[in-house]
Write an enzyme that holds these catalytic residues in place. Structure first.
Site, PDB file in Angstrom:
ATOM      1  N   PHE A 153       1.257 -40.862  26.547  1.00  0.00           N
ATOM      2  CA  PHE A 153       0.724 -40.236  25.405  1.00  0.00           C
ATOM      3  C   PHE A 153       0.948 -38.894  25.161  1.00  0.00           C
ATOM      4  CE2 PHE A 153      -2.372 -43.517  27.497  1.00  0.00           C
ATOM      5  CZ  PHE A 153      -2.142 -44.390  26.858  1.00  0.00           C
ATOM      6  N   GLY A 213       3.963 -49.040  29.121  1.00  0.00           N
ATOM      7  CA  GLY A 213       3.039 -50.014  28.336  1.00  0.00           C
ATOM      8  C   GLY A 213       3.039 -50.479  27.006  1.00  0.00           C
ATOM      9  N   ASN A 230       8.445 -55.927  17.133  1.00  0.00           N
ATOM     10  CA  ASN A 230       7.767 -57.076  18.047  1.00  0.00           C
ATOM     11  C   ASN A 230       6.121 -57.114  17.726  1.00  0.00           C
ATOM     12  OD1 ASN A 230       5.859 -58.369  20.136  1.00  0.00           O
ATOM     13  ND2 ASN A 230       7.498 -57.963  21.345  1.00  0.00           N
ATOM     14  N   GLY A 237       3.787 -45.673  17.352  1.00  0.00           N
ATOM     15  CA  GLY A 237       3.163 -45.367  18.676  1.00  0.00           C
ATOM     16  C   GLY A 237       1.900 -44.454  17.904  1.00  0.00           C
ATOM     17  N   GLU A 238       2.368 -43.377  17.078  1.00  0.00           N
ATOM     18  CA  GLU A 238       1.255 -42.328  16.807  1.00  0.00           C
ATOM     19  C   GLU A 238       0.597 -42.473  15.576  1.00  0.00           C
ATOM     20  OE1 GLU A 238       2.781 -38.660  19.069  1.00  0.00           O
ATOM     21  OE2 GLU A 238       4.552 -39.626  18.100  1.00  0.00           O
TER      22      GLU A 238
END
Length: 762
Positions: free
Chosen positions: A280, A507, A656, A728-729
């Site tokens: 992160f 992950g 995905n 992701g963010e």
């Protein structure tokens, strides 16, 4: 000395390979191709390829690798904010049975200083977390700086001995109180990667003339990472060759830094990180624990491992900076924004750390006629600041979205309607065309899914029993980035494909996504693709940050697949590329793409950066979305609970569906913590972190998290590789704003200071 890795052996997707072998977690043998049909893989909800290794315990993290003769390191942390060591007594520590060595500034070998960060000349120079020469100086720069390393036969002895080291300091003047030092802040300068200031028109005059306006001050606290896997390093020297297993999210930067510090060729340093238990942003820099573990291994001549305690992470690893923000908005009575001002003040550590792009959202979110944004910064005698999920946009969007909600209240407008009325057709501050932006569609879809039409406009007007019910909304935003990536692809005549790149799996399913892309491009089943990653001996990959890794690797992977297919030739109708290889008598074909394969590494990076900056000047690229949440507040106790969440995102093409949903939900969960519970408490007198544990630094648990429904428009961005923007963010951005807005709607009270705790509501 034995090692679990031999030269030329790499860990595959979610595996930790034994010497001379390559394990495939899908359970498919090397001899045969799985009988899975070659259906389109991109876009499917595919299980992560690293999952079997993790759930069965075959995955090995940085602190779990067996080495013969392994010793353990622990650190003694400074207890003063700023000072100089005048005496250090290691006698008691050295006398403990099992202690191998105690290393201090009095006897530590000299290391070379880290290069000064320079984003133009060398991106890897930005990897250094601080400018401190660890154990090569008696100077103390922050409360928690490692001042001694103890090496012992087991971790318990090492920890006990580290506490037995007695240090005497000359205390020097220091400044750590942000509230007291805020007045000394100076304007932050812009760089090629961050706009610290910008303007269009005369925002101050427009604000003064606006018929309706709000002018608000917000604060956000310090935050710290609490990844499931605390920072850990295992270091092994073989002569002047160094092997490091580390929970890093930037293998390339770490390798470069270690080579510099220990004055060895980069090629003589190998970094392995096939599994990282969450990063992160907190594992993107090179922290003292990694460097000092490698130093201890060199001093003792043994493999050495350091696994930081949770408190050790707080003491020696940086976190998110606090901020003070002003958001002022002027509007006509119909809601059209005439002025938008966003300023921020935030510190960094004097020893290092970069300011976040807090006011970035002011450049892109709303079509105000006049805009001004400016960031101010100052240095404190604290640890360096570091990246934390969506650095800048995460806390900047909180202030911006809460201010927009307040303006909606002043106007008597629905908050969604106000946002739609101010949705720009091009980038507001410079008129640059959007490469891809469907924020209005996200709000429209999200409002329908949430049932927003049933929301009453008046605050404190919805109630169920003892609970005050509030509904809030906010926009999500995060820029799209790309980084250099070197990739090799191999296809054999039996129909198996191999992708190699030193990217990172923390992950989020990166290896799975790249296998999906390769499967579609080469016309093979998903199960026939093996991906090797997490090893610096592989082609250099990008760091895992900025939501850029998937698009960055995909860009080079797509090019490599095209290059590979051209080298094979044109198949006959109904024939695959693998069958063409077999028909023409070739065992395999392979191709390599990336800056290191075309020209010199430095030249390749400069060319990539120039191309990337040209693209940024031409297009505004970003992910965006709309959050809708429900909170319930106990009218008597002030306890607030988030009870429902709906979010719709515009993130380009989703590779995905399963891992993307997990990423977006994970960001929202982190945002719930940011809004309601998380804060690092720093003693303003001493600079000591007062809550360095999960018993005192509160993160959301399952009981705090409601059902989170996420969806996306799945419309590719034509300017990005395969249309990928990144997920992701963007999920965390806007979350704290949505919760703040829901709390205001529930209670009628506007809170301006994170976290939004119950005593502030009472």
């Amino acid at each position: 000395m034995s090692s679990p890795h031999s030269p030329g052996t790499h860990a595959g997707p979610g595996t930790h390979a034994d010497p001379g072998t390559h394990a495939d977690p899908r359970g498919t043998g090397a001899a045969g191709v799985p009988a899975e049909p070659a259906l389109a893989a991109v876009g499917r909800a595919v299980d992560r390829v690293d999952a079997p290794a993790k759930v069965t315990g075959r995955a090995r993290y940085a602190a779990e690798l067996p080495y013969e003769g392994l010793a353990w390191a622990a650190f003694t942390y400074a207890t003063v904010t700023r000072g100089r060591i005048t005496a250090i007594d290691t006698e008691a520590a050295s006398a403990l049975p099992g202690v191998v060595a105690v290393i201090t500034h009095l006897d530590a070998p000299r290391m070379k200083p880290s290069p000064k960060p320079n984003p133009i000349r060398s991106m890897e120079s930005m990897a250094t977390a601080t400018s401190v020469d660890y154990l090569n100086t008696p100077e103390v720069h922050w409360n928690g700086q490692p001042v001694a390393v103890v090496v012992a036969e087991d971790p318990e002895t090492a920890a006990h001995a580290a506490e037995s080291v007695s240090v005497t300091y000359e205390v020097l003047p220091h400044s750590v109180d942000f509230a007291d030092e805020e007045r000394h802040a100076v304007p932050q300068r812009s760089s090629v990667i961050q706009h610290a200031s910008g303007s269009k028109g005369d925002a101050d005059a427009a604000l003064a003339a606006a018929p309706v306006s709000v002018d608000l001050r917000f604060t956000t606290p310090r935050h710290h990472h609490n990844a499931l896997e605390p920072h850990a390093t295992t270091a092994v020297w073989d002569g002047d060759r160094l092997t490091v297993h580390d929970g890093t999210q930037n293998i390339h930067w770490l390798r470069s830094q270690l080579a510099t510090k220990f004055d060895v060729p980069v090629g003589d340093v190998r970094v392995l990180a096939p599994f990282v238990g969450g990063g992160f942003g907190g594992k993107s820099m090179v922290w003292p624990g990694t460097i000092l573990t490698a130093l201890a291994a060199r001093v003792t001549g043994r493999p050495v491992r350091a696994a930081l305690t949770r408190e050790g992470v707080y003491r020696s690893v940086g976190g998110r900076q606090p901020s003070v923000q002003r958001v002022a908005i002027g509007a006509e009575r119909d809601g059209g924004m005439t002025a938008l001002i966003h300023t921020s003040t935030a510190p960094t550590g004097k020893v290092g750390g970069a300011p976040e792009q807090i006011t970035s959202v002011a450049r892109h979110m709303y079509g105000a006629e006049h805009i001004r944004h400016q960031q101010y910064t100052l240095g404190l005698d604290t640890h360096s600041t570091t990246n934390m999920r969506a650095p800048g946009e995460s806390i900047g969007s909180y202030a911006m979205e809460a201010a927009v909600d307040e303006l909606a209240c002043e106007l008597g407008l629905d908050p969604v309607e106000l946002r739609l009325r101010n949705e720009p057709s091009s980038n507001p501050i410079d008129g640059k065309p959007f490469a891809h932006r469907q924020l209005a569609e996200c709000f429209t879809s999200g409002a329908s899914l949430f049932g927003w039409h049933a929301r009453s406009l008046e605050p404190r007007s919805m109630r169920e029993g003892r609970s005050l019910v509030g509904w809030g909304t906010a926009a999500a935003y995060h820029p799209a980035w790309q980084l250099p990536a070197n990739v090799t692809v191999r296809l054999d005549a039996g129909g198996r494909a191999l992708v190699r790149c030193a990217f990172h799996e923390m992950g989020m399913g990166t290896a799975t996504a790249q296998a999906q892309i390769a499967a579609d491009e080469l016309g093979v089943p998903f199960g026939a693709v093996t991906v090797e990653y997490g090893d610096s001996d592989l082609p250099t990959g990008p760091g895992a940050g900025g939501s850029a890794q998937t698009a960055s690797v995909a860009s080079s992977l797509l090019e490599a697949c095209e290059k590979l297919k051209k080298s094979i030739g044109t198949p006959r109708e109904g024939e695959s590329y693998a069958q063409l290889l077999a028909r023409t008598g070739r065992d395999h074909a392979e191709a390599a793409v990336g800056s290191e394969t075309r020209v010199g590494k430095r030249v390749g990076q400069v060319r990539f950066t120039a191309k990337y900056l040209r693209e940024r000047r031409r297009w505004m690229k970003a992910a965006c979305g709309a959050h809708f949440c429900e909170v319930r507040v106990d009218a008597d106790t002030g306890e607030a609970r988030v009870t429902r969440w709906v979010a719709v995102f515009d993130v380009g093409r989703v590779v995905n569906a399963k891992t993307a949903a997990s990423q977006l939900r994970g960001g929202i969960v982190m945002g719930i913590g940011q809004a309601l519970t998380e804060q690092t408490l720093l003693d303003p007198r001493t600079g000591r972190i007062m809550n360095p544990s999960l018993s005192e630094y509160h993160v959301p648990v399952h009981a705090d998290v409601p059902r989170i429904d996420v969806s996306w428009l799945d419309d590719p961005d034509p300017t990005m590789p395969l249309g990928i923007v990144g997920v992701g963010e963007v999920g965390i951005t806007g979350v704290a704003g949505a919760i703040a807005n829901a709390l205001h709607h529930a209670t009628g009270r506007r809170l301006y200071d994170l976290p939004l705790t119950l005593e502030k509501l009472l």
